[in-house]
Write an enzyme that holds these catalytic residues in place. Structure first.
Site, PDB file in Angstrom:
ATOM      1  N   ASP A   1       3.575 120.133  31.239  1.00  0.00           N
ATOM      2  CA  ASP A   1       4.023 121.503  31.461  1.00  0.00           C
ATOM      3  C   ASP A   1       5.397 121.538  32.121  1.00  0.00           C
ATOM      4  O   ASP A   1       5.793 120.603  32.831  1.00  0.00           O
ATOM      5  CB  ASP A   1       3.038 122.257  32.366  1.00  0.00           C
ATOM      6  N   TYR A   2       6.074 122.640  31.932  1.00  0.00           N
ATOM      7  CA  TYR A   2       7.397 122.895  32.515  1.00  0.00           C
ATOM      8  C   TYR A   2       7.428 122.586  34.012  1.00  0.00           C
ATOM      9  O   TYR A   2       8.371 121.975  34.522  1.00  0.00           O
ATOM     10  CB  TYR A   2       7.742 124.363  32.253  1.00  0.00           C
TER      11      TYR A   2
END
Length: 213
Positions: A58-59
């Site tokens: 994830d970011y």
């Protein structure tokens, strides 16, 4: 282009540290995919290709990202993931009272999903009552699986704006989720690989005992 920390690299693959706040891939210029060619040594093999991550983070998540450097190694690494032959552990900081260890089997998007957790350390917190350093072992790889699973048992990850408890969201410090270890047999050399990405400093600030380890 920004520099990346390389934790392992050979002619076939690399393991890098993914910083928080950067997409692995996508339509933005500043992505891990775009930075890889400037940070990795080109493979000298005949089927060398543009370096390509073989899984996602994830970011907001930090930690280990596995990258293939040749067409054959990318195919082989993808096969290892499909066969569940790659072991992954994560570290997270969670909020609230937790059992010492447990298994979460909440389905995600209608698909069976399973995660194991083990509490490594806990500290009292004035704002959050209790914070826990948790080791996580996801047995499936659904989108946002660990974040959703921990939220489902009432112990969201610190800093999780999507799955956290409204009054207990920590702003400005990021998500306390870190891809900590990867273990697999190198698909080309057959060497046993076990790579660790050190515990982030912001985790250690919450758990003073980690500073002495």
């Amino acid at each position: 282009m920004f520099p990346l920390t390389i934790l392992f690299e050979d002619n076939y693959l690399a393991l890098i540290h993914k910083p928080a706040g950067i997409l692995v891939s996508g339509n933005r210029f500043k992505t891990i995919v775009n930075a890889l060619p400037q940070n990795l040594k080109p493979s000298s093999l005949n089927d060398a290709t543009k370096p390509q991550p073989v899984h996602r983070l994830d970011y907001a998540t930090t930690g280990l990202l596995l990258v293939g450097k040749t067409s054959s190694s990318i195919r082989a690494l993808n096969q290892l993931f499909e066969n569940k032959s790659i072991s992954k552990t994560y570290l997270a900081v969670t909020i609230g009272e937790m059992d010492d260890e447990g298994k979460i089997k909440l389905a995600i998007d209608g698909k069976p999903s399973q995660s194991y957790y083990k509490v490594l350390e806990s500290v009292a917190s004035k704002r959050f009552s209790k914070l826990n350093l948790v080791e996580l072992d996801p047995k499936t790889g659904r989108r946002h699986q660990l974040r959703k699973h921990l939220s489902s048992i009432g112990n969201p990850i610190l800093g999780d704006k999507d799955y956290g408890i409204t009054d207990l969201i920590l702003n400005g410090k990021g998500l306390y989720l870190h891809a900590y270890t990867l273990g697999f047999v190198h698909p080309i050399t057959n060497k046993k690989m076990h790579i660790l990405d050190a515990i982030p400093k912001r985790f250690k600030k919450l758990f003073p005992a980690l500073e002495t380890n």
